[in-house]
Design an enzyme around this catalytic site. Structure first.
Site, short mmCIF file in Angstrom:
data_model
loop_
_atom_site.label_atom_id
_atom_site.label_comp_id
_atom_site.label_asym_id
_atom_site.label_seq_id
_atom_site.Cartn_x
_atom_site.Cartn_y
_atom_site.Cartn_z
N TYR A 1 48.03 -53.53 -5.68
CA TYR A 1 47.59 -52.22 -5.17
C TYR A 1 48.29 -51.10 -5.92
O TYR A 1 47.64 -50.21 -6.48
CB TYR A 1 47.86 -52.11 -3.66
CG TYR A 1 47.80 -50.69 -3.14
CD1 TYR A 1 46.60 -49.97 -3.17
CD2 TYR A 1 48.93 -50.04 -2.65
CE1 TYR A 1 46.54 -48.65 -2.71
CE2 TYR A 1 48.88 -48.73 -2.19
CZ TYR A 1 47.69 -48.04 -2.22
OH TYR A 1 47.63 -46.73 -1.77
N LYS B 1 46.83 -48.18 -8.49
CA LYS B 1 46.98 -46.73 -8.24
C LYS B 1 47.72 -46.09 -9.41
O LYS B 1 47.39 -44.98 -9.83
CB LYS B 1 47.72 -46.47 -6.93
CG LYS B 1 46.94 -46.82 -5.67
CD LYS B 1 45.66 -46.01 -5.48
CE LYS B 1 45.92 -44.56 -5.18
NZ LYS B 1 44.64 -43.87 -4.80
N THR C 1 49.86 -42.51 -4.20
CA THR C 1 50.88 -43.03 -3.29
C THR C 1 52.25 -43.04 -3.96
O THR C 1 52.34 -43.10 -5.19
CB THR C 1 50.49 -44.47 -2.89
OG1 THR C 1 51.60 -45.10 -2.28
CG2 THR C 1 50.10 -45.32 -4.11
N ASP C 2 53.30 -43.05 -3.14
CA ASP C 2 54.65 -43.19 -3.69
C ASP C 2 54.93 -44.62 -4.15
O ASP C 2 55.93 -44.87 -4.82
CB ASP C 2 55.70 -42.73 -2.68
CG ASP C 2 55.74 -43.58 -1.41
OD1 ASP C 2 54.84 -44.42 -1.21
OD2 ASP C 2 56.68 -43.39 -0.60
N GLU C 3 54.03 -45.55 -3.80
CA GLU C 3 54.28 -46.95 -4.17
C GLU C 3 54.23 -47.17 -5.68
O GLU C 3 54.73 -48.17 -6.18
CB GLU C 3 53.30 -47.88 -3.44
CG GLU C 3 53.44 -47.76 -1.94
CD GLU C 3 52.66 -48.79 -1.14
OE1 GLU C 3 52.42 -49.90 -1.64
OE2 GLU C 3 52.27 -48.46 -0.01
P1 NAD Z 1 41.41 -46.23 3.77
O1 NAD Z 1 41.46 -47.65 3.30
O2 NAD Z 1 41.58 -45.95 5.22
O3 NAD Z 1 40.02 -45.55 3.32
C1 NAD Z 1 39.49 -45.72 2.04
C2 NAD Z 1 38.08 -45.14 2.03
O4 NAD Z 1 37.54 -45.28 0.71
C3 NAD Z 1 37.11 -45.87 2.99
O5 NAD Z 1 36.35 -44.93 3.71
C4 NAD Z 1 36.23 -46.70 2.05
O6 NAD Z 1 34.93 -46.90 2.55
C5 NAD Z 1 36.23 -45.82 0.80
N1 NAD Z 1 35.98 -46.61 -0.42
C6 NAD Z 1 36.60 -47.76 -0.81
N2 NAD Z 1 36.06 -48.21 -1.95
C7 NAD Z 1 35.07 -47.33 -2.29
C8 NAD Z 1 34.14 -47.26 -3.38
N3 NAD Z 1 34.10 -48.20 -4.33
N4 NAD Z 1 33.29 -46.22 -3.42
C9 NAD Z 1 33.30 -45.26 -2.45
N5 NAD Z 1 34.13 -45.30 -1.39
C10 NAD Z 1 35.01 -46.31 -1.32
O7 NAD Z 1 42.50 -45.47 2.89
P2 NAD Z 1 43.51 -44.29 3.29
O8 NAD Z 1 44.68 -44.88 3.94
O9 NAD Z 1 42.75 -43.22 3.98
O10 NAD Z 1 43.95 -43.79 1.84
C11 NAD Z 1 43.21 -42.78 1.16
C12 NAD Z 1 43.87 -42.48 -0.17
O11 NAD Z 1 45.21 -42.06 0.03
C13 NAD Z 1 43.94 -43.71 -1.10
O12 NAD Z 1 43.68 -43.27 -2.42
C14 NAD Z 1 45.38 -44.19 -0.96
O13 NAD Z 1 45.82 -44.83 -2.13
C15 NAD Z 1 46.11 -42.88 -0.72
N6 NAD Z 1 47.35 -42.99 0.07
C16 NAD Z 1 47.38 -43.64 1.28
C17 NAD Z 1 48.56 -43.67 2.02
C18 NAD Z 1 48.63 -44.33 3.39
O14 NAD Z 1 49.72 -44.42 3.98
N7 NAD Z 1 47.52 -44.78 3.97
C19 NAD Z 1 49.71 -43.05 1.53
C20 NAD Z 1 49.64 -42.40 0.29
C21 NAD Z 1 48.46 -42.36 -0.42
#
Ligand code: NAD
Length: 353
Positions: free
Chosen positions: A158, A162, A133-135
């Site tokens: 968080y 990350k 993430t950009d955070e």
């Molecule tokens: P989300 O919370 O919707 O989904 C996370 C998934 O990971 C879920 O399906 C959960 O069951 C699974 N998970 C969590 N803990 C686990 C574990 N211990 N073992 C196996 N599976 C596990 O998240 P998202 O929004 O889809 O984000 C996905 C990735 O992208 C993350 O790494 C996040 O940091 C990154 N990201 C998200 C955003 C955003 O805006 N949502 C932006 C940039 C980066």
């Protein structure tokens, strides 16, 4: 190509798997332990495809991760599994450290052991794509953008977890030569996002006539990217990105939170003309700000545009309209989620009232 996607039942992971199945001939294993945020309904459209496989695996469990990797024998691992909600990380950081830091270390170690046993060509072809993430870069003032050279300055549990995982991914490349590529993306929105995050929370609360909580004065700025544009960027980075490099991904669509909320309300006024809660903006309520709330995020995505020819297809205007339409058309998806553990309550005040 054989791909493991971790966190494939989540918001972005499910978009990545849907895109892999529709746009490539890859075989994919979804490795997810299905936390509250994991939702197999988000994969209903591809669940019957014979190139899709699922393993309920917790990345905190080292031996289970090793078994899954050795058993599937991937050419590529796309690592998205994480605890992702900043407010939850304020209430309970431990899960974030265990999944995001320890879980990533487990996956890197399982990948390294498997990769070490591959023949020379397969070793060269193999990629580990760490999705972040950009955070991790902290907060911007009114000027400037994050880029691949911005120093890390995470502010929430968080983003700190990350950032820790990004450093591990980098170290596994530098120390062991594991072909790692990392991406840092801005805020995503779109179908199948768990309704604790701003945009789906606002849509669903508005439809139910509940208050629309805006933190502080709503002046915080985020850069918004449609999740399907992010999924295409991730596939480009995972398959064509250079090992050892990082790529910043963003939509170049900066908006104040309050403007995002007003836009969603205006679209709902138009698309739900029979709603008894019109005008939906009348439900907006300013609430206590998030502790340590970052003021502004913005991304310079010129590297991925230049090197990989990626550009977003959706503008914020087109994407947000499609997103509101999706939530209106897919009531059963979110009604099931809302009937579960999370009903829209406020999280992440760290004991403040
Ligand atoms: P989300 O919370 O919707 O989904 C996370 C998934 O990971 C879920 O399906 C959960 O069951 C699974 N998970 C969590 N803990 C686990 C574990 N211990 N073992 C196996 N599976 C596990 O998240 P998202 O929004 O889809 O984000 C996905 C990735 O992208 C993350 O790494 C996040 O940091 C990154 N990201 C998200 C955003 C955003 O805006 N949502 C932006 C940039 C980066």
């Amino acid at each position: 190509m054989r791909v493991i996607v971790t966190g494939g039942a989540g918001f972005i992971g499910s978009a990545v798997i849907r895109a892999i199945i529709s746009d490539t001939d890859f075989e994919v294993l979804n490795l997810d332990c299905l936390t509250y945020a994991g939702n197999p309904d988000s994969l209903a459209s591809i669940a019957g495809n014979d190139r899709y496989h699922f393993s309920r695996t917790d990345i905190r469990d080292m031996s289970a991760v090793r078994e899954a990797v050795e058993g599937f024998r991937p050419d590529l691992i796309m690592h998205l599994a994480a605890e992702t909600h900043v407010d939850r990380s304020i209430d309970g950081p431990a899960d974030f450290i265990l999944t995001n830091v320890v879980g990533t270390a487990n996956l890197l170690e399982a990948a390294r052991a498997y990769w070490a046993g591959l023949d020379k060509d397969a070793k060269t072809r193999f990629r580990f794509h760490h999705v972040s993430t950009d955070e991790v870069f902290g907060s911007l003032g009114s000027e400037g953008q994050f880029s691949e050279t911005t120093p890390y300055a995470p502010n929430s549990p968080y983003s700190a977890s990350k950032a820790g995982s990004d450093h591990l991914a980098r170290a596994w490349y530098e120390t062991y030569g594991l072909p790692v590529v990392t991406s840092n993306c801005s805020n995503n929105y779109g179908p199948c996002q768990f309704p604790e995050k701003l945009i789906p929370l606002i849509i669903l609360n508005a439809l139910e006539g509940k208050k629309l909580p805006v933190y502080g004065t709503g002046e915080n700025v985020r850069d918004w990217l449609h999740v399907e544009d992010h999924a295409r960027a991730l596939i480009a980075i995972a398959t064509r990105g250079r090992p050892g490099e990082t790529y910043c991904v963003g939509g170049n669509e900066e908006r104040k939170n309050i403007d995002v909320v007003r836009t969603v309300c205006a679209i709902l006024d138009e698309l739900a003309p029979d709603s008894p809660h019109r005008p939906h903006s009348g439900l907006i309520t300013f609430v206590t700000d998030r502790p340590g709330h970052d003021a502004r995020y913005a991304i310079d995505a010129s590297k991925i545009e230049r090197e990989l020819g990626w550009r977003p297809r959706e503008s914020f205007e087109s994407g947000i309209r499609k997103t509101v339409e999706w939530y209106l058309d897919n009531r059963s998806w979110w009604e099931r989620v809302r009937a579960g553990a999370y009903r829209g309550e406020r999280l992440g005040l760290a004991g403040a009232v």
